[in-house]
Scaffold this active site. Sequence first.
Site, mmCIF file in Angstrom:
data_model
loop_
_atom_site.group_PDB
_atom_site.id
_atom_site.type_symbol
_atom_site.label_atom_id
_atom_site.label_comp_id
_atom_site.label_asym_id
_atom_site.label_seq_id
_atom_site.Cartn_x
_atom_site.Cartn_y
_atom_site.Cartn_z
ATOM 1 N N HIS A 54 0.852 -1.193 0.000
ATOM 2 C CA HIS A 54 0.000 0.000 0.000
ATOM 3 C C HIS A 54 0.887 1.242 0.000
ATOM 4 C CE1 HIS A 54 -3.252 -2.582 2.058
ATOM 5 N NE2 HIS A 54 -3.799 -2.145 0.943
ATOM 6 N N CYS A 95 -2.525 1.023 9.529
ATOM 7 C CA CYS A 95 -3.566 0.083 9.097
ATOM 8 C C CYS A 95 -4.574 -0.221 10.205
ATOM 9 C CB CYS A 95 -2.959 -1.250 8.682
ATOM 10 S SG CYS A 95 -1.391 -1.125 7.855
HETATM 11 C C1 CIR Z 1 -3.606 -7.386 3.751
HETATM 12 O O1 CIR Z 1 -2.787 -7.952 3.011
HETATM 13 O O2 CIR Z 1 -4.588 -6.821 3.313
HETATM 14 C C2 CIR Z 1 -3.366 -7.393 5.242
HETATM 15 N N1 CIR Z 1 -2.734 -8.616 5.599
HETATM 16 C C3 CIR Z 1 -2.525 -6.208 5.656
HETATM 17 C C4 CIR Z 1 -3.226 -4.912 5.449
HETATM 18 C C5 CIR Z 1 -2.397 -3.758 5.826
HETATM 19 N N2 CIR Z 1 -3.114 -2.545 5.685
HETATM 20 C C6 CIR Z 1 -2.564 -1.406 5.320
HETATM 21 O O3 CIR Z 1 -1.401 -1.358 4.940
HETATM 22 N N3 CIR Z 1 -3.344 -0.328 5.304
#
Ligand code: CIR
Length: 255
Positions: A163, A250
Amino acid sequence: MFRNVIVRIPSARISEGITSANLGKPIYKNALKQHSEYVAALAKTGVNVTVLEPQDDYPDSCFVEDVALCTRECVIITRPGANTRRGEASLGDMQEALKKFYKNIEYIQDPGTVEAGDIMMVGDHFYIGLSARTNQEGAQQTIKILQKYGLSGSIVHLSEVLHLKTGLSYIENNNLLVAGEFKTKSEFAKFHRIEIPDNESYSANCIWVNDFVIVPKGYKAVYEKVSALGYKVLEVDTSEFRKIDGGLSCLSLRF
Ligand code: CIR
């Protein structure tokens, strides 16, 4: 200034979260502990914290940042690009929580996909990363909605990170933490860039909350560099979330 934060307690199935890291599986009990320390750190910054219950159908659902973009005028409910995460955006308790704070609620529509971890707010402007999760259509829809409310957005092309905010954090006062590909991107040259060394690149994901900066525990460079800028720095251990590519931003919606 942020007044409110929304978080969600990790699911008992957190070990099944999507990952590209090679760090083993998160240990549920430890993740719960780290999450409660995260909430305690947020509470120190003076925000009101809404804590949502775990959702065991969604192993990644503690990463609430991805399901909504909170702005000063409206909230945009996203449409996550990861199949196993798509339903997180329409969970009733999240929608109810957001309705308490926002009267203007907008939605990303099919075929657009957006995960708001790809969106970085700098005042009234929003940088939107195109990634495996956020597509061109989703980014264009987001920009159109932002413009309706007198806000603006622009697209950033990503090549290395999951991201946008995996490698970038705006900590206000023109200060931008940058790692990897963001050290050299021209659209960020106007900021005072604080470079995070490659071996600590995970720590480029920090959060500014009301004069505090919360940084991940165990990363010397970011701690020293952010402290030297005069911020009050709080450290939180996020090692269990790192195992499934999650970081500090996140884990919350801040608005
Ligand atoms: C994913 O791959 O979607 C989750 N394991 C991690 C999400 C992390 N979120 C973020 O960077 N905003």
